[in-house]
Design a protein around this motif. Structure first.
Motif, PDB file in Angstrom:
ATOM      1  N   GLY A 267      72.894  46.838   7.122  1.00 50.82           N
ATOM      2  CA  GLY A 267      72.155  45.668   7.562  1.00 50.82           C
ATOM      3  C   GLY A 267      70.664  45.897   7.481  1.00 50.82           C
ATOM      4  O   GLY A 267      69.915  45.585   8.402  1.00 50.82           O
ATOM      5  N   SER A 268      70.197  46.450   6.353  1.00 56.54           N
ATOM      6  CA  SER A 268      68.824  46.925   6.248  1.00 56.54           C
ATOM      7  C   SER A 268      67.794  45.858   5.915  1.00 56.54           C
ATOM      8  O   SER A 268      66.611  46.149   5.891  1.00 56.54           O
ATOM      9  N   GLY A 269      68.200  44.646   5.604  1.00 52.03           N
ATOM     10  CA  GLY A 269      67.228  43.606   5.281  1.00 52.03           C
ATOM     11  C   GLY A 269      66.739  43.702   3.850  1.00 52.03           C
ATOM     12  O   GLY A 269      67.207  44.520   3.053  1.00 52.03           O
ATOM     13  N   LEU A 270      65.761  42.854   3.517  1.00 50.82           N
ATOM     14  CA  LEU A 270      65.276  42.771   2.144  1.00 50.82           C
ATOM     15  C   LEU A 270      64.759  44.103   1.625  1.00 50.82           C
ATOM     16  O   LEU A 270      65.000  44.469   0.475  1.00 50.82           O
ATOM     17  N   GLN A 271      64.025  44.825   2.471  1.00 49.03           N
ATOM     18  CA  GLN A 271      63.447  46.094   2.026  1.00 49.03           C
ATOM     19  C   GLN A 271      64.543  47.059   1.593  1.00 49.03           C
ATOM     20  O   GLN A 271      64.433  47.718   0.555  1.00 49.03           O
TER      21      GLN A 271
ATOM     22  N   SER B 229      68.554  49.887  10.187  1.00 44.71           N
ATOM     23  CA  SER B 229      69.442  48.734  10.328  1.00 44.71           C
ATOM     24  C   SER B 229      68.817  47.739  11.306  1.00 44.71           C
ATOM     25  O   SER B 229      67.830  48.040  11.985  1.00 44.71           O
ATOM     26  N   LEU B 230      69.422  46.556  11.384  1.00 46.56           N
ATOM     27  CA  LEU B 230      68.924  45.549  12.325  1.00 46.56           C
ATOM     28  C   LEU B 230      68.994  46.079  13.756  1.00 46.56           C
ATOM     29  O   LEU B 230      68.059  45.899  14.544  1.00 46.56           O
ATOM     30  N   ILE B 231      70.091  46.750  14.101  1.00 49.85           N
ATOM     31  CA  ILE B 231      70.242  47.289  15.456  1.00 49.85           C
ATOM     32  C   ILE B 231      69.168  48.328  15.735  1.00 49.85           C
ATOM     33  O   ILE B 231      68.540  48.334  16.801  1.00 49.85           O
ATOM     34  N   GLN B 232      68.918  49.223  14.773  1.00 47.61           N
ATOM     35  CA  GLN B 232      67.883  50.248  14.956  1.00 47.61           C
ATOM     36  C   GLN B 232      66.502  49.606  15.101  1.00 47.61           C
ATOM     37  O   GLN B 232      65.705  50.019  15.940  1.00 47.61           O
ATOM     38  N   THR B 233      66.231  48.595  14.275  1.00 50.02           N
ATOM     39  CA  THR B 233      64.936  47.914  14.343  1.00 50.02           C
ATOM     40  C   THR B 233      64.720  47.306  15.722  1.00 50.02           C
ATOM     41  O   THR B 233      63.644  47.445  16.327  1.00 50.02           O
ATOM     42  N   GLU B 234      65.748  46.651  16.235  1.00 53.47           N
ATOM     43  CA  GLU B 234      65.631  46.029  17.561  1.00 53.47           C
ATOM     44  C   GLU B 234      65.498  47.083  18.658  1.00 53.47           C
ATOM     45  O   GLU B 234      64.774  46.875  19.640  1.00 53.47           O
ATOM     46  N   GLN B 235      66.178  48.223  18.499  1.00 53.77           N
ATOM     47  CA  GLN B 235      66.053  49.305  19.477  1.00 53.77           C
ATOM     48  C   GLN B 235      64.634  49.866  19.499  1.00 53.77           C
ATOM     49  O   GLN B 235      64.078  50.136  20.577  1.00 53.77           O
ATOM     50  N   ILE B 236      64.042  50.063  18.333  1.00 55.98           N
ATOM     51  CA  ILE B 236      62.677  50.592  18.265  1.00 55.98           C
ATOM     52  C   ILE B 236      61.705  49.646  18.957  1.00 55.98           C
ATOM     53  O   ILE B 236      60.846  50.069  19.737  1.00 55.98           O
ATOM     54  N   ILE B 237      61.865  48.340  18.694  1.00 56.57           N
ATOM     55  CA  ILE B 237      60.965  47.356  19.300  1.00 56.57           C
ATOM     56  C   ILE B 237      61.157  47.314  20.814  1.00 56.57           C
ATOM     57  O   ILE B 237      60.189  47.322  21.579  1.00 56.57           O
ATOM     58  N   ARG B 238      62.404  47.309  21.255  1.00 50.27           N
ATOM     59  CA  ARG B 238      62.688  47.198  22.693  1.00 50.27           C
ATOM     60  C   ARG B 238      62.391  48.496  23.440  1.00 50.27           C
ATOM     61  O   ARG B 238      61.730  48.486  24.490  1.00 50.27           O
ATOM     62  N   ASP B 239      62.851  49.624  22.906  1.00 47.67           N
ATOM     63  CA  ASP B 239      62.828  50.873  23.670  1.00 47.67           C
ATOM     64  C   ASP B 239      61.573  51.722  23.445  1.00 47.67           C
ATOM     65  O   ASP B 239      61.311  52.644  24.227  1.00 47.67           O
ATOM     66  N   VAL B 240      60.824  51.427  22.403  1.00 42.03           N
ATOM     67  CA  VAL B 240      59.595  52.191  22.146  1.00 42.03           C
ATOM     68  C   VAL B 240      58.373  51.289  22.272  1.00 42.03           C
ATOM     69  O   VAL B 240      57.521  51.497  23.137  1.00 42.03           O
TER      70      VAL B 240
END
Length: 431
Positions: free
Chosen positions: A136-140, A277-288
């Motif tokens: 689920g890595s997105g366009l990049q 992934s989408l989950i990792q991206t959201e975790q970085i934004i939320r948790d960091v």
């Protein structure tokens, strides 16, 4: 039909003036084709400076035989070969660990103005696309591989991307060359092998030009990502600092969630990393990024750490814990510090000592006490004016991020804290 003319077109299009190439050579079919094509190119362009590198992972009992095969092939083509043994970690999966170990080794050997050439071909592109799709890595991520790109700070040229594996095999057979077969390629526990051996053959039987379609789709994704980057360029330039490759978070909360994710991915792309992934991206934004202001948050990603400090986002190596390390110091003897921190020397002078570490030079007073280097100390210190301070405040005053505070040599005279080399000195510990 020879693929050499098309290979020559790739060179002319992407690297018409390049003189130095380091060829990734596993000894398999694909890299054998690449080595032979470059050898033929060198016959017509003698100014080219070619080297090959073989990464010895040690996974297979046949690994030594493969290295010897690579030596023989490179002698045949008169191309110098580097064989580098690596020990991949498997914390994030053996495939990811092997990839990182390869690029770390290549980084060590790549010289100035030299470009790494790899043998990725059309079917490899399809596999990379599907692995990104699964994450689920997105366009990049769905942009997969480009002919010319960068990963782990290494410039990469993939001249064989337009070619199919069948075309490469025809060429190698026509040239009467041998290659090795890695028995692990049949092990479908590895995700790429599962795609290659099980899932993708079904799709190719159904749709004859499936790989061509995937390659076009990957290119569309790449172009769309480039467009997004152009539209975000003004905002990105405001928050990205080139000097230390960090990202300002001061106004980050004002952006929409979609824009936050796009800016984060653009920043990670600066380092040539595989997209989260989408989950990792959201975790970085939320948790960091949006962790409480009194926290020092971090997120482990791609064998590195994403960290926040003073409203900036950093990407750092996954440093070793040095908090328990104690090293005795002998004046005038060089001391190798752990975790690639370089050498330290304490030169004895008539009126004391001179500490030297990296670019720091610091005078120190004489002592009859044993001298040690440590990397962790928490508590109160008294400065030369007699003022008591928490050492944490001193680190903050010098803008030293939390994770670097355990990577600066701390000089102790006996049990008394004396100096943080290059930052502050002549402080006494308060019991």
């Amino acid at each position: 039909m020879s693929i050499y003319p098309q290979f020559l077109q790739q060179i002319s299009r992407y690297y018409p003036h390049q003189q130095r190439f380091l060829i990734g050579f596993s000894g398999g079919l694909d890299s054998t084709a690449l080595l032979a094509l470059f050898a033929k190119l060198a016959e017509n362009q003698p100014h080219l400076q070619l080297r090959a590198i073989h990464i010895h992972h040690g996974f297979s009992p046949n690994a030594d035989d493969w290295a010897e095969h690579c030596h023989q092939m490179c002698r045949q083509f008169n191309i110098p070969l580097i064989v580098e043994r690596v020990t991949p970690t498997s914390e994030n999966g053996i495939e990811a660990g092997a990839r990182e170990a390869r690029y770390q080794a290549i980084q060590r050997y790549l010289t100035e103005n030299e470009v790494l050439a790899t043998a990725h071909h059309q079917q490899d592109q399809t596999e990379t696309f599907f692995l990104a799709l699964k994450r689920g890595s997105g366009l990049q991520g769905l942009s997969a591989m480009q002919v010319n790109s960068c990963a782990f700070g290494v410039p990469i040229f993939r001249p064989l991307l337009p070619f199919s594996r069948a075309e490469l095999e025809d060429y190698v057979r026509t040239e009467n060359l041998s290659w090795i077969e890695d028995e692990s390629n049949a092990d479908n526990r590895y995700e790429r092998n599962f795609l290659r051996n099980t899932a993708l053959p079904i799709l190719r039987r159904r749709w004859q030009h499936f790989d061509d379609a995937v390659q076009r789709t990957a290119q569309h994704c790449f172009e769309q990502q480039q467009l997004i980057n152009e539209l975000l360029a003004q905002d990105y330039q405001k928050i990205y600092r080139q000097s230390d490759r960090t990202l300002s978070l001061i106004d980050f909360a004002e952006y929409s969630p979609a824009k936050q994710k796009a800016l984060l991915r653009q920043w990670l792309a600066e380092f040539g990393l595989q997209m989260p992934s989408l989950i990792q991206t959201e975790q970085i934004i939320r948790d960091v990024i949006f962790a409480r202001s009194d926290r020092n948050p971090h997120f482990r990603f791609a064998e590195q750490q994403i960290r926040r400090y003073q409203q900036r986002l950093y990407l750092t190596p996954d440093f070793a814990d040095l908090s328990r390390v104690i090293l005795p110091v002998v004046p005038n003897q060089r001391l190798s510090l752990p975790d690639d921190l370089g050498e330290f020397v304490l030169e004895q002078r008539a009126n004391g000592y001179m500490a030297k570490w990296q670019n720091h030079i610091q005078p120190l007073p004489p002592t009859t006490l044993p001298i040690q280097i440590r990397f962790a100390y928490g508590g109160k210190v008294r400065n030369p004016q007699g003022i008591r301070q928490d050492i944490k405040k001193l680190w903050q005053k010098h803008n030293v991020p939390v994770w670097l505070r355990q990577r600066i040599p701390l000089i102790f005279y006996g049990e008394h804290f004396q100096s943080a080399v290059g930052f502050f000195e002549n402080f006494e510990r308060v019991e």
